[in-house]
Design an enzyme around this catalytic site. Sequence first.
Site, PDB file in Angstrom:
ATOM      1  N   SER A 184      -1.415  -1.249   0.675  1.00 44.94           N
ATOM      2  CA  SER A 184      -1.830  -2.380  -0.139  1.00 44.94           C
ATOM      3  C   SER A 184      -2.932  -3.132   0.575  1.00 44.94           C
ATOM      4  CB  SER A 184      -0.646  -3.297  -0.450  1.00 44.94           C
ATOM      5  OG  SER A 184      -0.672  -4.415   0.390  1.00 44.94           O
ATOM      6  N   LYS A 185      -3.675  -3.878  -0.241  1.00 43.63           N
ATOM      7  CA  LYS A 185      -4.798  -4.635   0.287  1.00 43.63           C
ATOM      8  C   LYS A 185      -4.299  -5.578   1.383  1.00 43.63           C
ATOM      9  CE  LYS A 185      -6.324  -7.911  -2.125  1.00 43.63           C
ATOM     10  NZ  LYS A 185      -6.940  -9.017  -2.830  1.00 43.63           N
ATOM     11  N   ARG A 186      -3.088  -6.099   1.161  1.00 46.33           N
ATOM     12  CA  ARG A 186      -2.557  -7.090   2.099  1.00 46.33           C
ATOM     13  C   ARG A 186      -2.340  -6.518   3.491  1.00 46.33           C
ATOM     14  NH1 ARG A 186       1.828  -7.702  -0.663  1.00 46.33           N
ATOM     15  NH2 ARG A 186       0.800  -7.135  -2.587  1.00 46.33           N
ATOM     16  N   GLY A 189      -4.225  -4.113   4.875  1.00 40.78           N
ATOM     17  CA  GLY A 189      -5.424  -3.507   5.453  1.00 40.78           C
ATOM     18  C   GLY A 189      -6.030  -2.327   4.704  1.00 40.78           C
TER      19      GLY A 189
END
Length: 471
Positions: free
Chosen positions: A252-254, A256
């Site tokens: 996920s973007k969260r 990295g």
Amino acid sequence: MTTVRTRFAPSPTGFIHLGNIRSALYPWAYARAKQGVFILRIEDTDEERSTQAAVDVILDGMRWLGLDPDEGPYYQMQRMDRYRAVLREMLDRGLAYWCYMTPAELDALRERQMAAKQKPRYDGTWRPEPGKTLPPVPEGVRPVLRFKSPQTGTVGWDDKVKGRIEFSNEELDDLVIARAAPEGSADGIGTPTYNFCVVVDDIDMAISHVIRGDDHVNNTPRQIHIFRALGQEPPVYAHLPTVLNEHGEKMSKRNGAKPVTQYRDEGFLPEAMVNYLARLGWSHGDAEIFSREQFLQWFDLDHLGKSAAQFDEAKLRWVNAQHLKAADDGRLALLVGEQLRGRGLPVPDDARLQAMCALFKDRCATTVELADWLVMYVQTPTAARSSDEQAKVEAARPALQDLTARLRTAEWTREAIQQCLKDSVAATGLKLPQLAIPVRLLVCGRSQTPSIDAVLSLFDRETVLARLQEA
Ligand code: GLU
């Protein structure tokens, strides 16, 4: 046989990463493999979190990877009238009903259920039934619309990845399909909710196969009920296992994950990305390196993996290196030329740039690395030499002078340059590496390169002579 119609339905609420785009690759490949139709649908109903920038990354990323939709992009926000029309129809046909339970009442209900160790669920207070008297409609409460979900029996499907999945209908309460309308709304119907819009779209777009992430498995029974209520048989479902990042967490973007277009900027080739992503959850025997055409020829839903796949950057780089080796030099020259230009450097003429790509591509994992190598052709090397390197240059000084004289008049071909090197070592009693390493250090700024005669032949004679003089 009915036409295969698949879709990719991303929500533009963050920059699309490799785990997301894999959910585009398989429906695209399945449509291509079956001469079907691949549709792009942007699920942008979360107005607060959806951004145009995120839509752009989706479109750019898909274009770059060659995952061209045959239809779309459709935008859910542009289909609101259609959803409302279906909601009205469901209300008229008794498939949906108004529910006046306030958020505070719902909270209280949830608390009672939790205290009694029950699963929190809507209790059906406002669900109309034959012979049942509904509570009086309270003043000032704007109602939501709920779907009248079947209460007994089971709902299930044969998932193409996970096999048979069944849910008991008792577990599924009556889903809110439209939120409360804002004050002054004409028909009292508010914003339609996610699971409802998906079904209307999948029906209107005549989707035959829904291939998506397995985070949607719990939505599927609800969606199937809405399909059936609307008189349609649901599509075939294939729920793909999650893609994990290198630490074993859900990508996920969260934590990295990079936007997919960043891989383009880092010098990865689209066919290598398609190859790598294809293998991240699907296999064809033990084939590791394959072209887009082979992938499309081989792809089927029966060989999708059942367990979560883990992203591995080292493997991606290896796959890219294989495709880089096989890539056409003319194409690489364009890509590398762009990178040199982007660094503010001059770009060698095309024929020479192609020859440079051919000479160096075997030792690179990305086109960025390839451009790194070619910088020496357009910029004087600046790296300081170690004392050991400087000693090697000093020791070769007479041979370097001899070589410079020969190169001044030699024909400027690889063979002739090779001959000059041989003649210089013969004339000065050195071994070839004793001359070749100093030449590399002076001309290329590093001690290791491909065959030095080939490397030199792609320089201008004047540049080589000038750099040798620096000794
Ligand atoms: N919009 C959903 C997502 O981005 C996909 C919905 C679907 O494929 O049904 O996760």
